[in-house]
Design an enzyme around this catalytic site. Structure first.
Site, mmCIF file in Angstrom:
data_model
loop_
_atom_site.group_PDB
_atom_site.id
_atom_site.type_symbol
_atom_site.label_atom_id
_atom_site.label_comp_id
_atom_site.label_asym_id
_atom_site.label_seq_id
_atom_site.Cartn_x
_atom_site.Cartn_y
_atom_site.Cartn_z
ATOM 1 N N HIS A 298 -125.291 10.940 11.982
ATOM 2 C CA HIS A 298 -124.671 10.298 10.823
ATOM 3 C C HIS A 298 -125.291 8.922 10.620
ATOM 4 O O HIS A 298 -125.520 8.187 11.583
ATOM 5 C CB HIS A 298 -123.156 10.165 11.020
ATOM 6 C CG HIS A 298 -122.401 9.943 9.763
ATOM 7 N ND1 HIS A 298 -122.372 8.726 9.119
ATOM 8 C CD2 HIS A 298 -121.650 10.790 9.006
ATOM 9 C CE1 HIS A 298 -121.631 8.825 8.030
ATOM 10 N NE2 HIS A 298 -121.196 10.063 7.928
ATOM 11 N N ASP B 153 -119.627 17.511 8.664
ATOM 12 C CA ASP B 153 -120.180 18.662 7.947
ATOM 13 C C ASP B 153 -120.269 19.893 8.850
ATOM 14 O O ASP B 153 -119.989 21.012 8.416
ATOM 15 C CB ASP B 153 -121.566 18.323 7.390
ATOM 16 C CG ASP B 153 -121.520 17.201 6.374
ATOM 17 O OD1 ASP B 153 -120.763 17.335 5.406
ATOM 18 O OD2 ASP B 153 -122.231 16.193 6.556
#
Length: 433
Positions: free
Chosen positions: A330, A378
């Site tokens: 991320h 995700d």
């Protein structure tokens, strides 16, 4: 080493707090978070050195927007000062949306119902669309039709935008084609869930939000957005434990500061675009593989791994081809995305021993073995859709429905400001002649 808070640092430098954080993002200043994860502190000596040297010369243009909606901590977001992970464990999506919008819905929440005429028109508009179209593409069509049939869309005061948000989100869900339900053998989990309706319990526990005393009241679990969305994304009969996990995912994804789609939404709102146009703008950005589309990439990754033992081979082939591994790492949370951790914990409890969960865990183990980044929200979302037997692209749809709440919260701030967001370019082309 002496640490000073943001207000003191900004005062010493003679800049606004927004400029102070711009220095952080450009690597000019370092900061650390306080124990509560909310307040920022700066090295006093470093601030003093910068103050004596003066502000950085010729800084690259950077758009900094002041917002009171979401702060990003070291591993999680905070919605108006409250830990989003805590909200995800205790409050329904509807209550969190109201909190993001800054509206008080008191003891009885308004109904989350779309305009029936608009929903019928949106459903009819999808009749000629190709089969197998991803849900995110359908949501763009639905948003356009719902906006065209809503005569109240130009009311931009906060209460009206919140009411539009409830109609829009409900319409997005209810206008999606319903999946034909198929019977599945009852599992131990299913039988236990019949005795403990997890979604209804989550709704009833809402109320930790200051100023938002939302209670489930007469709202049944079947009326909640999470329960309604389930039937639009999977043919499986509702599994209360997994529907509860879907509810958690909606809260975790409701906002994330100035993500790419949110910035696009704010630009549209600053031009006084109506809420439907704001959401349509954001939906156009969301599907990019570096944003909400990452969950679709993670879904495809999980589909490639037919057996847990295949995880090493699949990852090896992707690395050899120079492909990124979707759903891992991320840009903000360098040391791990705790939203993913929370959602995985719920999925492990909801579906112990599930084959698809074993596949996901095998992929995570393989990434750890290679010392690659930890999973992000995700990948956790893709695991949820895989466990639930959802249609391809379901993760993008969940993301879009959830983030609509955040987009409209940011739109409200822009409507209140009344000024156009107009960044300037740093021109590097040939000299004008």
């Amino acid at each position: 080493m002496e640490w000073i808070d943001a207000a003191t640092a900004a005062e010493r430098l003679g800049v606004k707090p927004a400029t102070l954080y711009a220095y952080v993002s450009r690597g000019v200043l370092r900061r650390r978070h306080g124990e509560d994860g909310r307040r920022s502190f700066f090295d006093a000596a470093e601030v003093e050195q910068l103050a004596r040297r003066g502000q950085p010369r010729n800084p690259p243009p950077e758009l900094v927007i002041e917002s009171a909606i979401t702060a990003l901590g070291t591993d999680r977001p905070y919605y108006r000062g409250i830990d989003a992970l805590d909200l995800a464990k205790s409050s329904p999506f509807e209550a969190v949306a109201a909190w993001l919008w800054g509206v008080d819905e008191e003891d009885a929440p308004p109904p989350w119902q779309g305009d029936q005429e608009g929903i019928r028109a949106a459903a009819e508009a999808q009749g000629s669309l190709p089969e197998g179209l991803l849900p995110l593409d359908r949501l763009q069509v639905i948003t356009t039709v719902l906006g065209a049939t809503d005569s109240l869309r130009y009311q931009l005061d906060p209460a009206s935008v919140a009411a539009t948000g409830r109609r829009l989100i409900a319409g997005l869900v209810d206008a999606l084609p319903a999946q034909p339900t198929v019977d599945a053998p009852a599992t131990r989990l299913d039988r236990a869930a019949q005795e403990t309706p997890a979604v209804e319990s989550a709704a009833a526990s809402a109320g930790i939000l200051p100023g938002v005393s939302w209670r489930a009241g007469g709202v049944s679990s079947g009326e909640l957005i999470a329960a309604r969305l389930w039937g639009r994304l999977t043919p499986r009969a509702p599994d209360p434990a997994l529907v509860s996990a879907l509810q958690t995912a909606l809260v975790l994804l409701a906002d994330h500061e100035l993500a790419a789609s949110t910035l696009a939404a704010r630009v549209a709102a600053s031009a006084k675009a109506d809420p439907y146009a704001v959401v349509l703008t954001a939906l156009g950005v969301l599907g990019g593989p570096l944003h909400g589309g990452a969950s679709y990439g993670a879904e495809r990754l999980l589909a490639e791994v037919a057996e847990p033992s295949h995880a090493s081979r699949v990852i090896t082939e992707r690395v050899r081809r120079g492909e990124r591994i979707p759903g891992f790492g991320h840009s903000i949370y360098k040391n791990g995305d705790s939203r993913a951790t929370v959602l995985f914990e719920i999925l492990i409890h909801a579906a112990p021993g599930h084959f698809k969960l074993d596949v996901a865990q095998a992929v995570r183990k393989e990434l750890r073995r290679r010392r690659l980044p930890d999973p992000n929200i995700d990948f956790a979302l893709a695991t949820l859709t895989s466990l639930s037997g959802m249609v391809p692209g379901a993760g993008e749809a969940i993301f879009a429905v959830a983030r609509t709440a955040g987009w409209l919260a940011h739109a409200m701030e822009e409507y209140a400001k009344g000024t156009l967001l107009r960044p300037r370019a740093s021109y590097i082309g040939p000299p004008p002649r």
